[in-house]
Scaffold this motif. Structure first.
Motif, mmCIF file in Angstrom:
data_model
loop_
_atom_site.group_PDB
_atom_site.id
_atom_site.type_symbol
_atom_site.label_atom_id
_atom_site.label_comp_id
_atom_site.label_asym_id
_atom_site.label_seq_id
_atom_site.Cartn_x
_atom_site.Cartn_y
_atom_site.Cartn_z
ATOM 1 N N ASP A 1 0.963 -2.066 -0.229
ATOM 2 C CA ASP A 1 0.226 -0.026 -0.201
ATOM 3 C C ASP A 1 1.499 1.696 0.044
ATOM 4 O O ASP A 1 1.034 2.110 -1.159
ATOM 5 C CB ASP A 1 -0.771 0.397 1.258
ATOM 6 C CG ASP A 1 -0.196 -0.032 2.563
ATOM 7 O OD1 ASP A 1 0.385 -0.701 2.722
ATOM 8 O OD2 ASP A 1 -0.518 1.171 3.412
ATOM 9 N N ARG A 2 1.883 1.035 0.842
ATOM 10 C CA ARG A 2 2.607 1.945 0.543
ATOM 11 C C ARG A 2 3.492 1.952 -0.637
ATOM 12 O O ARG A 2 3.800 3.226 -1.466
ATOM 13 C CB ARG A 2 4.115 1.721 1.781
ATOM 14 C CG ARG A 2 5.145 3.414 2.063
ATOM 15 C CD ARG A 2 5.936 3.214 2.584
ATOM 16 N NE ARG A 2 6.760 4.027 2.998
ATOM 17 C CZ ARG A 2 7.632 4.874 4.162
ATOM 18 N NH1 ARG A 2 7.906 3.422 4.485
ATOM 19 N NH2 ARG A 2 8.547 5.608 4.066
ATOM 20 N N PHE A 3 3.865 1.436 -1.174
ATOM 21 C CA PHE A 3 4.371 1.490 -2.420
ATOM 22 C C PHE A 3 3.488 1.906 -3.264
ATOM 23 O O PHE A 3 3.788 2.796 -4.564
ATOM 24 C CB PHE A 3 5.118 -0.052 -3.217
ATOM 25 C CG PHE A 3 5.639 -0.248 -4.646
ATOM 26 C CD1 PHE A 3 6.946 0.015 -4.144
ATOM 27 C CD2 PHE A 3 4.965 -0.027 -5.345
ATOM 28 C CE1 PHE A 3 7.654 -0.148 -5.602
ATOM 29 C CE2 PHE A 3 5.581 -0.020 -6.472
ATOM 30 C CZ PHE A 3 7.015 -0.535 -6.795
ATOM 31 N N THR A 4 2.198 1.267 -3.681
ATOM 32 C CA THR A 4 1.153 2.225 -4.297
ATOM 33 C C THR A 4 0.515 3.517 -4.388
ATOM 34 O O THR A 4 1.192 3.806 -5.745
ATOM 35 C CB THR A 4 -0.216 1.277 -4.664
ATOM 36 O OG1 THR A 4 -0.661 0.852 -3.440
ATOM 37 C CG2 THR A 4 0.144 -0.028 -5.646
ATOM 38 N N TYR A 5 0.487 4.029 -2.939
ATOM 39 C CA TYR A 5 0.369 5.216 -2.837
ATOM 40 C C TYR A 5 1.332 5.943 -3.036
ATOM 41 O O TYR A 5 0.452 7.269 -4.075
ATOM 42 C CB TYR A 5 0.737 5.286 -1.169
ATOM 43 C CG TYR A 5 0.544 6.584 -0.791
ATOM 44 C CD1 TYR A 5 -0.826 7.821 -1.327
ATOM 45 C CD2 TYR A 5 0.981 7.496 -0.045
ATOM 46 C CE1 TYR A 5 -1.495 9.072 -0.598
ATOM 47 C CE2 TYR A 5 1.292 8.973 -0.016
ATOM 48 C CZ TYR A 5 -0.003 9.148 0.029
ATOM 49 O OH TYR A 5 -0.472 10.695 -0.031
ATOM 50 N N ALA A 6 3.064 5.923 -3.290
ATOM 51 C CA ALA A 6 4.060 6.935 -3.683
ATOM 52 C C ALA A 6 3.909 6.753 -4.848
ATOM 53 O O ALA A 6 4.166 7.556 -5.833
ATOM 54 C CB ALA A 6 5.349 5.848 -3.666
ATOM 55 N N ILE A 7 3.654 5.217 -6.065
ATOM 56 C CA ILE A 7 3.148 5.335 -7.787
ATOM 57 C C ILE A 7 2.236 6.476 -8.459
ATOM 58 O O ILE A 7 2.280 7.090 -9.154
ATOM 59 C CB ILE A 7 2.625 3.361 -7.793
ATOM 60 C CG1 ILE A 7 3.956 3.204 -7.716
ATOM 61 C CG2 ILE A 7 2.574 4.004 -9.380
ATOM 62 C CD1 ILE A 7 5.388 3.221 -8.374
ATOM 63 N N THR A 8 1.207 6.409 -7.217
ATOM 64 C CA THR A 8 -0.071 7.104 -7.459
ATOM 65 C C THR A 8 -0.280 8.764 -7.383
ATOM 66 O O THR A 8 -0.327 9.381 -8.357
ATOM 67 C CB THR A 8 -1.433 6.856 -6.931
ATOM 68 O OG1 THR A 8 -1.193 6.644 -5.381
ATOM 69 C CG2 THR A 8 -1.857 5.448 -7.201
ATOM 70 N N LYS A 9 1.331 8.683 -6.055
ATOM 71 C CA LYS A 9 1.619 10.397 -6.364
ATOM 72 C C LYS A 9 2.923 10.724 -7.697
ATOM 73 O O LYS A 9 2.764 11.779 -7.634
ATOM 74 C CB LYS A 9 1.552 10.733 -5.681
ATOM 75 C CG LYS A 9 1.379 10.591 -4.001
ATOM 76 C CD LYS A 9 2.085 10.108 -2.550
ATOM 77 C CE LYS A 9 2.971 11.846 -2.607
ATOM 78 N NZ LYS A 9 3.642 11.547 -0.601
ATOM 79 N N GLY A 10 3.288 10.040 -8.287
ATOM 80 C CA GLY A 10 3.774 10.726 -9.567
ATOM 81 C C GLY A 10 4.988 9.965 -8.844
ATOM 82 O O GLY A 10 6.555 10.307 -10.301
ATOM 83 N N LYS A 11 6.169 9.408 -8.337
ATOM 84 C CA LYS A 11 7.194 8.669 -8.134
ATOM 85 C C LYS A 11 7.510 7.217 -9.412
ATOM 86 O O LYS A 11 6.014 6.365 -9.616
ATOM 87 C CB LYS A 11 7.538 8.479 -6.788
ATOM 88 C CG LYS A 11 7.313 9.217 -5.796
ATOM 89 C CD LYS A 11 7.278 8.863 -4.437
ATOM 90 C CE LYS A 11 7.601 10.569 -3.627
ATOM 91 N NZ LYS A 11 7.998 9.926 -2.215
ATOM 92 N N VAL A 12 8.382 7.024 -9.241
ATOM 93 C CA VAL A 12 8.582 5.421 -9.840
ATOM 94 C C VAL A 12 9.817 4.493 -8.591
ATOM 95 O O VAL A 12 9.937 5.376 -7.895
ATOM 96 C CB VAL A 12 10.222 6.085 -10.997
ATOM 97 C CG1 VAL A 12 10.415 4.708 -11.183
ATOM 98 C CG2 VAL A 12 9.721 6.891 -11.937
#
Length: 502
Positions: free
Chosen positions: A240-251
């Motif tokens: 969940d932390r990984f996907t939250y960062a992805i949806t914020k625009g991170k890689v």
């Protein structure tokens, strides 16, 4: 670069080839390998070879879906006929002997009809993996409890299950020369910054190492500067932390055989964020974030401050407290500097021993060992009880960081600050803090300033870092991540609340 296998021809394309020559070529590249299965079959005057590494494939599927239909078919054997008759949808052809030899290491099964120009391959890898379990190092009270596993396919399924969007990109890159591992670079195509994506891709492609053991090792290979103390890429075992960062625009990066993912770019403050803040009320989430920031700063300076005050600046201590400090230190033979270093080192030993021992024994060692050794040290006159309290508070504060990497870094920084405080007092402490700030100002993560949004200053991004606002007010993504699409949703529409009777 892929490891070159030995071939009996100058060209990588050796097909068409006699099956006996193919068998000799494969065996030459896998000498002394009893698990290499190479079987030859005859049908209507034609020869067919089926070869694979036995322990890496699902043997029952070979018997049922490959050998069964092939040996019982009435048509004449050919590459296209076998592709049509074998009831597996993952078959494809290849003309490269190097790809064939390397494919054996990936759990592929190869079928070759003698003197054909192509060889057939099927992926029937026998995967050994553990089931989904709770996270060990990043525990949550609220929110999803599952953690990544060592199976890349399982981890990708979790990501796809959480982000059901055609905009999600799962780019495949191979790293390592002698032992190749698959890396998946994950990002949202319409949100992630193209410069970040291209930079990350180039660093992975330029990586020239024999093997990459884990995602934590990979992050050290590709970070902006490997000589810096602070981690520049965030690693997490929480999907969940990984996907939250992805949806914020991170890689994000996922590595085969690694139970954690990499998130980039990362700032100093992202290591203090937790997705648990999202699952609580915004007031509680904001309080916990601020508490973590203060706890990290407190953990870093409280013991050095004690050393500086007791050594040089005892005049700032209230009179009643000064009397207590004097009584507690009356029988201590060491100066405050040596005393503090001794206690901090003892706490590090207890922490390391507790982490390496089995869970129940480690917890007992940490609690009982700390109490017993601390009390014995005070009674023996080795240290004062006030320093025991200060060191314990400092140690507890370091555990508030959701990131184990940052907590370890803060504990390490404490030792040079204690030395500077013991030598120069508050001047030494401030000198050490200034050097630390200068160091942080120079750091970058994938080209992004490490102290963003504090430096460069961006007040409108503070709600994404230092505190939380209600969800209907967080309509923009953080600017310091440089996303393509800054707007998440319309703030005006989000504030509309219409009851059913209106």
């Amino acid at each position: 670069m892929r490891k070159r296998f030995r071939s009996n021809k100058q060209s990588d394309n050796v097909f068409p080839i006699a099956i006996d020559e193919l068998k000799q070529l494969v065996q030459d590249n896998f000498p002394n390998n009893p698990d290499l299965a190479f079987s030859i079959y005859h049908h209507n005057g034609k020869k067919m070879a089926v070869f694979f590494i036995s322990y890496m494939v699902e043997n029952d599927k070979i018997e049922k879906y490959i050998l069964g239909p092939s040996l019982t078919m009435e048509k004449e054997w050919s590459t296209q006929t076998l592709l049509n008759e074998i009831p597996l949808s993952v078959g494809k052809t290849s003309t490269s002997i190097e790809d064939v030899l390397y494919g054996l290491l990936l759990g592929k099964v190869f079928i070759y009809i003698e003197q054909e120009k192509e060889i057939i391959e099927y992926i029937l890898l026998n995967k050994e993996k553990r089931s989904l379990e709770k996270a060990e190092t990043e525990s949550l009270v609220l929110g999803p409890k599952i953690a990544f596993t060592e199976s890349l396919i399982t981890n990708l399924n979790i990501i796809r299950w959480r982000i059901r969007s055609t905009d999600l990109v799962l780019e495949e890159i191979m790293v390592g020369k002698s032992i190749k591992r698959e890396v998946r670079m994950i990002y949202m195509k319409s949100i992630a910054n193209e410069t970040d994506v291209n930079t990350m891709r180039q660093r992975l492609l330029d990586l020239d190492v024999d093997e990459v053991e884990d995602s934590a090792v990979l992050s050290q290979y590709i970070e902006d500067s490997s000589s810096n103390l602070f981690p520049q890429f965030d690693t997490t075992e929480l999907p969940d932390r990984f996907t939250y960062a992805i949806t914020k625009g991170k890689v994000g990066l996922l590595l085969e055989n690694s139970p954690s993912g990499i998130i980039a770019p990362a700032s100093l403050f992202s290591f203090l964020e937790s997705t648990e803040d999202l699952y609580m009320r915004w007031q509680t989430g904001s309080f916990l974030r601020l508490a973590r920031f203060l706890a990290m700063f407190f953990s870093m300076i409280v013991t050095p401050t004690y050393v500086a005050v007791i050594t040089y600046h005892f005049e700032i201590i209230p009179t009643q407290l000064l009397l207590s400090v004097g009584e507690s230190r009356a029988s201590v033979p060491f100066p405050p500097l040596i005393e503090a270093l001794l206690i901090e080192f003892m706490l590090e030993l207890l922490r390391e021993a507790g982490a390496r021992l089995p869970t129940k024994v480690g917890q007992t060692m940490g609690i009982v060992g700390g109490i017993v050794i601390g009390q014995a040290a005070v009674q023996a006159g080795i240290t004062s009880n006030i320093l025991i309290i200060v060191a314990a508070m400092s140690s507890l504060a370091s555990f508030t960081a959701p990131s184990y990497l940052l907590g370890t870094t803060v504990r390490l920084i404490r030792f040079p600050l204690i030395l500077l405080s013991g030598i120069l007092g508050f001047i030494g402490l401030m000198f050490g803090i200034c050097l630390l700030i200068i160091h942080l100002l120079r750091l970058t993560s994938l080209g992004t300033p490490y102290l963003a949004p504090l430096y460069p200053l961006s007040l409108q991004d503070f709600n994404n870092v230092f505190y939380r606002l209600p969800f209907n007010m967080e309509n923009n993504r953080a600017k310091f991540n440089r996303p393509k699409d800054l707007v998440r949703y319309s703030a005006k529409e989000a504030r509309k609340k219409q009851d059913i009777d209106e």
